[in-house]
Scaffold this active site. Structure first.
Site, PDB file in Angstrom:
ATOM      1  N   LEU A   1     -23.151 -25.471  11.676  1.00 32.13           N
ATOM      2  CA  LEU A   1     -21.796 -25.995  11.535  1.00 32.13           C
ATOM      3  C   LEU A   1     -21.648 -26.539  10.119  1.00 32.13           C
ATOM      4  CD1 LEU A   1     -21.338 -28.049  14.847  1.00 32.13           C
ATOM      5  CD2 LEU A   1     -20.196 -25.902  14.271  1.00 32.13           C
ATOM      6  N   HIS A   2     -20.582 -26.118   9.429  1.00 34.69           N
ATOM      7  CA  HIS A   2     -20.404 -26.645   8.078  1.00 34.69           C
ATOM      8  C   HIS A   2     -18.945 -26.858   7.691  1.00 34.69           C
ATOM      9  CE1 HIS A   2     -19.487 -22.423   7.224  1.00 34.69           C
ATOM     10  NE2 HIS A   2     -18.960 -22.827   6.082  1.00 34.69           N
ATOM     11  N   ARG A   3     -18.001 -26.289   8.456  1.00 28.49           N
ATOM     12  CA  ARG A   3     -16.604 -26.403   8.052  1.00 28.49           C
ATOM     13  C   ARG A   3     -16.114 -27.840   8.227  1.00 28.49           C
ATOM     14  NH1 ARG A   3     -14.718 -21.774   6.577  1.00 28.49           N
ATOM     15  NH2 ARG A   3     -15.814 -19.899   7.269  1.00 28.49           N
ATOM     16  N   PRO A   4     -15.453 -28.386   7.193  1.00 26.09           N
ATOM     17  CA  PRO A   4     -14.985 -29.779   7.262  1.00 26.09           C
ATOM     18  C   PRO A   4     -14.165 -30.078   8.510  1.00 26.09           C
ATOM     19  CG  PRO A   4     -14.757 -28.957   5.027  1.00 26.09           C
ATOM     20  CD  PRO A   4     -15.185 -27.783   5.876  1.00 26.09           C
TER      21      PRO A   4
ATOM     22  N   ASP B   1     -19.948 -21.636  12.875  1.00 22.54           N
ATOM     23  CA  ASP B   1     -18.581 -21.558  12.364  1.00 22.54           C
ATOM     24  C   ASP B   1     -18.565 -20.845  11.017  1.00 22.54           C
ATOM     25  OD1 ASP B   1     -19.631 -23.472  10.663  1.00 22.54           O
ATOM     26  OD2 ASP B   1     -18.186 -25.048  11.158  1.00 22.54           O
TER      27      ASP B   1
END
Length: 367
Positions: free
Chosen positions: A208-211, A282
């Site tokens: 998971l990395h999307r703000p 994501d």
């Protein structure tokens, strides 16, 4: 012919590695070809050590612009000025950009303002989601580029619909897959394999990395609890960014089945992906790699710029729908995943096709 290649983040280097190898091979066969590699420094990645460049056979960049940090506007300005200065002092015939990071867009603008032609690798992919900075970067880059190397027929259709001349579009395949196939036999078992008693298929990979997912406390908590609830007894291997780890800790989210690990090298991470029961992510690029490796993939997004991973590959979009996620996990745990195939031209020869076009078409037009 002089080529300048731009990379701004770790995935960019994975995409340009086979292109550089193709250039080196062409030079050894007597072609008059030279290149400079510019690392804008948009993203600092501690895992991009000497081993990273050695493993993927990438030379150290000719210059590092150190354009990372700050706001999107500050990064864009830093890349614009840095690339402009480089191109003035080291003129080239063609600028090659890859992907959709801010460096891709900004470098393209600098080159075009100097009258240098731009070739965009991975052109034409679209999510339709204008809340994503990457979508803006893609569209702007493609609006001003001269040549377009695409991964799929859908990307061609997107560009044609936007008014790009069909004669400037080249369906070549996916350089990220070139890198994967080049290294698939060299994947490296990470230390956690034995430390956590991992075996093929007894764990999931989570990224998971999307703000919108990791900086939104409610969203992050919902995803975390949902994944735990519906993943059976499988271990969840989570290579986690320090910021995301901090967010998890502030929410009190922890569980013995979720193993938080530091970000891994390319060869180690893909070893885990290849042997996982499935991947929950994501990301966009990972969905391409899971498609080629035949690993089930669940994407926590409502859209994707890589629809072929859904229509052809192993990927399923579930967004933030619990119902869709539960169904996907049931299919995964019962070994009832959908039939999948590898998209056309994702065969490890994309960079060869790109260089052939550069030498036999662009060189005549540019030089």
């Amino acid at each position: 012919m002089k080529i300048t290649i731009i990379a701004g983040a770790r995935p960019n280097f994975m995409k340009i590695a086979p292109v550089i190898q193709a250039i080196e091979h062409s030079k050894s066969n007597g072609h008059q070809l030279s290149y400079r590699l510019i690392h804008t420094g948009q993203h600092y990645d501690k895992n991009m050590s000497d081993d990273f460049f050695t493993q993927l056979r990438i030379p150290k960049p000719d210059v590092m612009l150190n354009a990372g940090g700050g706001t999107q506007a500050e990064q864009t300005a830093a890349v614009l000025m840095g690339v402009e200065n480089e191109l003035i002092n080291n003129p080239c015939d063609l600028l090659v950009v890859v992907g959709d990071v801010t460096s891709t867009m900004a470098a393209s603008i600098s080159a075009r303002k100097l009258g240098i032609k731009v070739a965009h690798i991975e052109a034409g992919i679209r999510s339709g989601d204008w809340t994503m900075p990457e979508e803006i970067n893609r569209v702007v880059t493609d609006r001003i580029s001269n040549y377009f190397f695409t991964t799929t027929i859908q990307a061609n259709k997107n560009l044609i619909a936007e008014g790009v001349d069909e004669s400037d579009i080249f369906l070549v395949g996916n350089t990220m897959i070139d890198t994967l196939l080049e290294n698939i036999s060299k994947l490296k078992k990470p230390d956690c394999w034995n430390d956590l008693n991992l075996v093929n298929g007894n764990y999931l990979i989570l990224t998971l990395h999307r703000p919108s997912n990791v900086d939104n406390p409610e969203q992050l908590s919902n995803f975390y609890q949902r994944i735990l609830k519906y993943s059976g007894n499988l271990l969840i291997i989570f290579p986690v960014h320090p910021r995301t780890k901090k967010n998890l800790e502030s929410l009190g989210l922890s569980n013995d089945r979720v193993k938080l690990l530091s970000p891994m090298s390319y060869l180690e991470f893909n070893y885990l992906v290849k042997n996982a029961k499935g991947v929950i992510t994501d990301s966009g690029g990972i969905t391409e790699e899971t498609t080629v490796m035949g690993v089930p993939c669940i994407t926590l997004r409502n859209n994707t710029e890589r629809p072929e991973t859904v229509t052809i590959g192993t990927n399923v979009l579930v967004g933030d729908s619990e119902e869709k996620f539960v169904l996907a996990m049931q299919n995964l745990l019962s070994d009832n995943w959908k039939e999948s195939h590898i998209p056309p031209l994702w065969d490890g020869k994309t960079a060869e096709r790109i260089l052939d076009i550069i030498l036999n078409k662009f060189a005549k037009e540019i030089c």
